[in-house]
Scaffold this active site. Structure first.
Site, PDB file in Angstrom:
ATOM      1  N   LYS A  14     -29.378  32.552   8.615  1.00 18.23           N
ATOM      2  CA  LYS A  14     -29.767  33.560   7.608  1.00 18.23           C
ATOM      3  C   LYS A  14     -31.255  33.455   7.267  1.00 18.23           C
ATOM      4  O   LYS A  14     -31.973  34.454   7.261  1.00 18.23           O
ATOM      5  CB  LYS A  14     -28.954  33.393   6.306  1.00 18.23           C
ATOM      6  CG  LYS A  14     -27.462  33.522   6.483  1.00 18.23           C
ATOM      7  CD  LYS A  14     -26.724  33.361   5.165  1.00 18.23           C
ATOM      8  CE  LYS A  14     -26.893  32.033   4.474  1.00 18.23           C
ATOM      9  NZ  LYS A  14     -26.347  30.852   5.187  1.00 18.23           N
ATOM     10  N   ARG A  89     -22.870  34.517  -3.287  1.00 16.69           N
ATOM     11  CA  ARG A  89     -21.992  33.714  -2.445  1.00 16.69           C
ATOM     12  C   ARG A  89     -20.678  33.335  -3.114  1.00 16.69           C
ATOM     13  O   ARG A  89     -19.979  32.422  -2.649  1.00 16.69           O
ATOM     14  CB  ARG A  89     -22.698  32.522  -1.839  1.00 16.69           C
ATOM     15  CG  ARG A  89     -23.109  31.449  -2.741  1.00 16.69           C
ATOM     16  CD  ARG A  89     -23.616  30.281  -1.922  1.00 16.69           C
ATOM     17  NE  ARG A  89     -24.967  30.469  -1.501  1.00 16.69           N
ATOM     18  CZ  ARG A  89     -25.577  29.735  -0.575  1.00 16.69           C
ATOM     19  NH1 ARG A  89     -24.949  28.792   0.064  1.00 16.69           N
ATOM     20  NH2 ARG A  89     -26.821  29.933  -0.276  1.00 16.69           N
ATOM     21  N   ARG A 124     -31.942  20.599  12.239  1.00 20.73           N
ATOM     22  CA  ARG A 124     -32.835  21.451  11.445  1.00 20.73           C
ATOM     23  C   ARG A 124     -33.947  20.620  10.800  1.00 20.73           C
ATOM     24  O   ARG A 124     -33.723  19.531  10.294  1.00 20.73           O
ATOM     25  CB  ARG A 124     -32.055  22.171  10.345  1.00 20.73           C
ATOM     26  CG  ARG A 124     -33.013  22.897   9.409  1.00 20.73           C
ATOM     27  CD  ARG A 124     -32.379  23.982   8.632  1.00 20.73           C
ATOM     28  NE  ARG A 124     -31.315  23.524   7.770  1.00 20.73           N
ATOM     29  CZ  ARG A 124     -30.625  24.344   6.989  1.00 20.73           C
ATOM     30  NH1 ARG A 124     -30.893  25.630   7.007  1.00 20.73           N
ATOM     31  NH2 ARG A 124     -29.669  23.884   6.230  1.00 20.73           N
ATOM     32  N   ARG A 157     -33.448  18.182   5.260  1.00 25.06           N
ATOM     33  CA  ARG A 157     -32.862  18.378   3.925  1.00 25.06           C
ATOM     34  C   ARG A 157     -31.745  17.371   3.673  1.00 25.06           C
ATOM     35  O   ARG A 157     -30.952  17.100   4.567  1.00 25.06           O
ATOM     36  CB  ARG A 157     -32.301  19.811   3.810  1.00 25.06           C
ATOM     37  CG  ARG A 157     -33.329  20.787   3.332  1.00 25.06           C
ATOM     38  CD  ARG A 157     -32.901  22.230   3.447  1.00 25.06           C
ATOM     39  NE  ARG A 157     -31.552  22.569   3.034  1.00 25.06           N
ATOM     40  CZ  ARG A 157     -31.070  23.805   3.097  1.00 25.06           C
ATOM     41  NH1 ARG A 157     -31.827  24.798   3.526  1.00 25.06           N
ATOM     42  NH2 ARG A 157     -29.838  24.062   2.731  1.00 25.06           N
ATOM     43  N   ARG A 168     -20.202  21.536   2.422  1.00 21.50           N
ATOM     44  CA  ARG A 168     -20.736  22.908   2.318  1.00 21.50           C
ATOM     45  C   ARG A 168     -19.873  23.892   3.104  1.00 21.50           C
ATOM     46  O   ARG A 168     -19.686  25.036   2.694  1.00 21.50           O
ATOM     47  CB  ARG A 168     -22.186  22.943   2.815  1.00 21.50           C
ATOM     48  CG  ARG A 168     -23.142  22.302   1.832  1.00 21.50           C
ATOM     49  CD  ARG A 168     -24.480  22.004   2.450  1.00 21.50           C
ATOM     50  NE  ARG A 168     -25.233  23.196   2.775  1.00 21.50           N
ATOM     51  CZ  ARG A 168     -26.259  23.209   3.607  1.00 21.50           C
ATOM     52  NH1 ARG A 168     -26.653  22.111   4.201  1.00 21.50           N
ATOM     53  NH2 ARG A 168     -26.888  24.330   3.841  1.00 21.50           N
TER      54      ARG A 168
HETATM   55  P1  AP5 Z   1     -31.232  28.595   9.153  1.00 20.90           P
HETATM   56  O1  AP5 Z   1     -31.893  29.891   9.408  1.00 20.90           O
HETATM   57  O2  AP5 Z   1     -31.966  27.566   8.370  1.00 20.90           O
HETATM   58  O3  AP5 Z   1     -29.759  28.826   8.553  1.00 20.90           O
HETATM   59  P2  AP5 Z   1     -29.272  29.347   7.140  1.00 20.90           P
HETATM   60  O4  AP5 Z   1     -28.117  30.242   7.413  1.00 20.90           O
HETATM   61  O5  AP5 Z   1     -30.397  29.887   6.343  1.00 20.90           O
HETATM   62  O6  AP5 Z   1     -28.754  27.966   6.550  1.00 20.90           O
HETATM   63  P3  AP5 Z   1     -28.890  27.336   5.117  1.00 20.90           P
HETATM   64  O7  AP5 Z   1     -28.361  25.927   5.273  1.00 20.90           O
HETATM   65  O8  AP5 Z   1     -30.255  27.445   4.565  1.00 20.90           O
HETATM   66  O9  AP5 Z   1     -27.921  28.161   4.322  1.00 20.90           O
HETATM   67  P4  AP5 Z   1     -27.175  27.772   3.086  1.00 20.90           P
HETATM   68  O10 AP5 Z   1     -26.664  29.092   2.732  1.00 20.90           O
HETATM   69  O11 AP5 Z   1     -26.157  26.709   3.164  1.00 20.90           O
HETATM   70  O12 AP5 Z   1     -28.303  27.061   2.192  1.00 20.90           O
HETATM   71  P5  AP5 Z   1     -29.155  27.597   0.980  1.00 20.90           P
HETATM   72  O13 AP5 Z   1     -30.502  27.077   1.121  1.00 20.90           O
HETATM   73  O14 AP5 Z   1     -28.960  29.042   0.780  1.00 20.90           O
HETATM   74  O15 AP5 Z   1     -30.806  27.979  10.574  1.00 20.90           O
HETATM   75  C1  AP5 Z   1     -30.179  26.712  10.679  1.00 20.90           C
HETATM   76  C2  AP5 Z   1     -30.790  25.937  11.875  1.00 20.90           C
HETATM   77  O16 AP5 Z   1     -30.468  26.593  13.101  1.00 20.90           O
HETATM   78  C3  AP5 Z   1     -32.325  25.866  11.847  1.00 20.90           C
HETATM   79  O17 AP5 Z   1     -32.670  24.631  12.359  1.00 20.90           O
HETATM   80  C4  AP5 Z   1     -32.774  27.012  12.749  1.00 20.90           C
HETATM   81  O18 AP5 Z   1     -34.044  26.771  13.340  1.00 20.90           O
HETATM   82  C5  AP5 Z   1     -31.667  27.045  13.792  1.00 20.90           C
HETATM   83  N1  AP5 Z   1     -31.361  28.401  14.251  1.00 20.90           N
HETATM   84  C6  AP5 Z   1     -31.377  29.546  13.512  1.00 20.90           C
HETATM   85  N2  AP5 Z   1     -30.982  30.597  14.277  1.00 20.90           N
HETATM   86  C7  AP5 Z   1     -30.698  30.072  15.510  1.00 20.90           C
HETATM   87  C8  AP5 Z   1     -30.226  30.653  16.746  1.00 20.90           C
HETATM   88  N3  AP5 Z   1     -29.949  31.961  16.836  1.00 20.90           N
HETATM   89  N4  AP5 Z   1     -30.015  29.827  17.804  1.00 20.90           N
HETATM   90  C9  AP5 Z   1     -30.279  28.494  17.702  1.00 20.90           C
HETATM   91  N5  AP5 Z   1     -30.742  27.890  16.577  1.00 20.90           N
HETATM   92  C10 AP5 Z   1     -30.939  28.680  15.490  1.00 20.90           C
HETATM   93  O19 AP5 Z   1     -28.398  26.878  -0.251  1.00 20.90           O
HETATM   94  C11 AP5 Z   1     -28.511  25.478  -0.466  1.00 20.90           C
HETATM   95  C12 AP5 Z   1     -27.729  25.094  -1.704  1.00 20.90           C
HETATM   96  O20 AP5 Z   1     -28.254  25.770  -2.858  1.00 20.90           O
HETATM   97  C13 AP5 Z   1     -26.239  25.453  -1.697  1.00 20.90           C
HETATM   98  O21 AP5 Z   1     -25.463  24.480  -1.040  1.00 20.90           O
HETATM   99  C14 AP5 Z   1     -25.949  25.533  -3.223  1.00 20.90           C
HETATM  100  O22 AP5 Z   1     -25.831  24.258  -3.785  1.00 20.90           O
HETATM  101  C15 AP5 Z   1     -27.221  26.167  -3.768  1.00 20.90           C
HETATM  102  N6  AP5 Z   1     -27.159  27.640  -3.816  1.00 20.90           N
HETATM  103  C16 AP5 Z   1     -27.988  28.492  -3.133  1.00 20.90           C
HETATM  104  N7  AP5 Z   1     -27.662  29.772  -3.393  1.00 20.90           N
HETATM  105  C17 AP5 Z   1     -26.615  29.722  -4.240  1.00 20.90           C
HETATM  106  C18 AP5 Z   1     -25.830  30.722  -4.848  1.00 20.90           C
HETATM  107  N8  AP5 Z   1     -26.045  32.023  -4.645  1.00 20.90           N
HETATM  108  N9  AP5 Z   1     -24.820  30.339  -5.671  1.00 20.90           N
HETATM  109  C19 AP5 Z   1     -24.594  29.029  -5.920  1.00 20.90           C
HETATM  110  N10 AP5 Z   1     -25.302  28.033  -5.363  1.00 20.90           N
HETATM  111  C20 AP5 Z   1     -26.303  28.369  -4.529  1.00 20.90           C
END
Ligand code: AP5
Length: 214
Positions: A14, A89, A124, A157, A168
């Site tokens: 994402k 989410r 990552r 991270r 997660r």
């Molecule tokens: P990446 O693009 O980083 O993936 P992502 O989907 O953004 O993953 P996140 O872990 O950031 O999502 P998340 O939703 O769990 O975390 P968030 O920060 O929102 O890609 C992943 C890896 O794969 C990278 O290394 C990339 O280079 C590689 N890659 C990407 N595309 C690829 C491809 N096509 N092929 C190969 N490799 C590829 O949330 C973190 C925490 O914050 C949550 O756990 C929660 O505690 C809190 N939080 C955030 N938002 C909320 C909310 N709305 N409500 C409640 N708590 C929240």
């Protein structure tokens, strides 16, 4: 106005796609994950309240999230559109979006199997200040261990360690996955448009599918 949600499990890509869409359309990416991590890094009140939750892989409460979002979309760079990355989410957050008249017209759901998610998370590397993410094998930075734009060091991270990734994924399946059906049903009522994308393709292939939808 272009207003999007990027849905999908942790590690589906994402954040990677949000950066590409945001640059392509000239609209800001709004990532609650980035906002919360930057609050933790700056040791603000909010940061202190949410740090343990983030590190454990659980979700921050819906009322904190909706307050962050309401503040953010009232800033001037959101006037011509925005892209939500990883929010809403929970069904609670999705309903709060409706109650607060937060406009969304397109939902992009990126799917990926749990096995591949674990592989992606373990490789990552992250630039905390910008939210840019890399992968040591699939999407490496130009210089090992350094952010392409600022040259600053990349980190792993804390919530990308295997036990937390497992947590997660559990949270995703129980609390976030139901949003897929929620938005599909809104699409069938003609309220939004919805597209499902296979995340098991290269970064460029995923982006090209998204671009043809945009
Ligand atoms: P990446 O693009 O980083 O993936 P992502 O989907 O953004 O993953 P996140 O872990 O950031 O999502 P998340 O939703 O769990 O975390 P968030 O920060 O929102 O890609 C992943 C890896 O794969 C990278 O290394 C990339 O280079 C590689 N890659 C990407 N595309 C690829 C491809 N096509 N092929 C190969 N490799 C590829 O949330 C973190 C925490 O914050 C949550 O756990 C929660 O505690 C809190 N939080 C955030 N938002 C909320 C909310 N709305 N409500 C409640 N708590 C929240």
């Amino acid at each position: 106005m272009n207003t999007f949600i990027l849905l999908g499990p942790p590690g589906a890509g994402k954040g990677t796609q949000a950066d590409l869409i945001s640059a392509d359309l000239g609209i800001p990416k709004i990532s609650t994950g980035d906002m919360l991590r930057s609050a933790v890094a700056s040791k603000s009140d909010l940061g202190n309240r949410v740090e343990d939750i983030l590190n454990s892989g659980k979700l921050v409460s819906d009322d904190i999230i909706i307050e962050l979002i309401n503040d953010r979309i009232n800033q001037s760079d959101c006037k011509s559109g925005y892209l939500f990355d990883g929010v809403p989410r929970t069904l609670g957050q999705a309903n709060l979006f409706l109650q607060n008249d937060i406009e969304v017209n397109k939902v992009i759901d990126i799917s990926l199997d749990d096995e591949l998610i674990i592989k992606r998370m373990s490789g990552r590397r992250f630039h905390i200040a910008s939210g840019r993410s890399y992968h040591i094998e699939f999407n490496p930075p130009k210089a090992e261990g350094l952010d392409d734009e600022t040259g600053e060091p990349l980190i792993q991270r804390e919530d990308d360690f295997p036990e937390t990734v497992k947590k997660r994924l559990e949270v995703y399946h129980s609390q976030t996955k139901p949003l897929t059906d929620f938005y599909k049903s809104k699409a069938s009522e003609g309220i939004i448009s919805f597209i499902s994308i296979n995340g098991n393709q290269s970064v460029d292939e995923v982006f090209s599918e998204i671009k043809s939808y945009l």
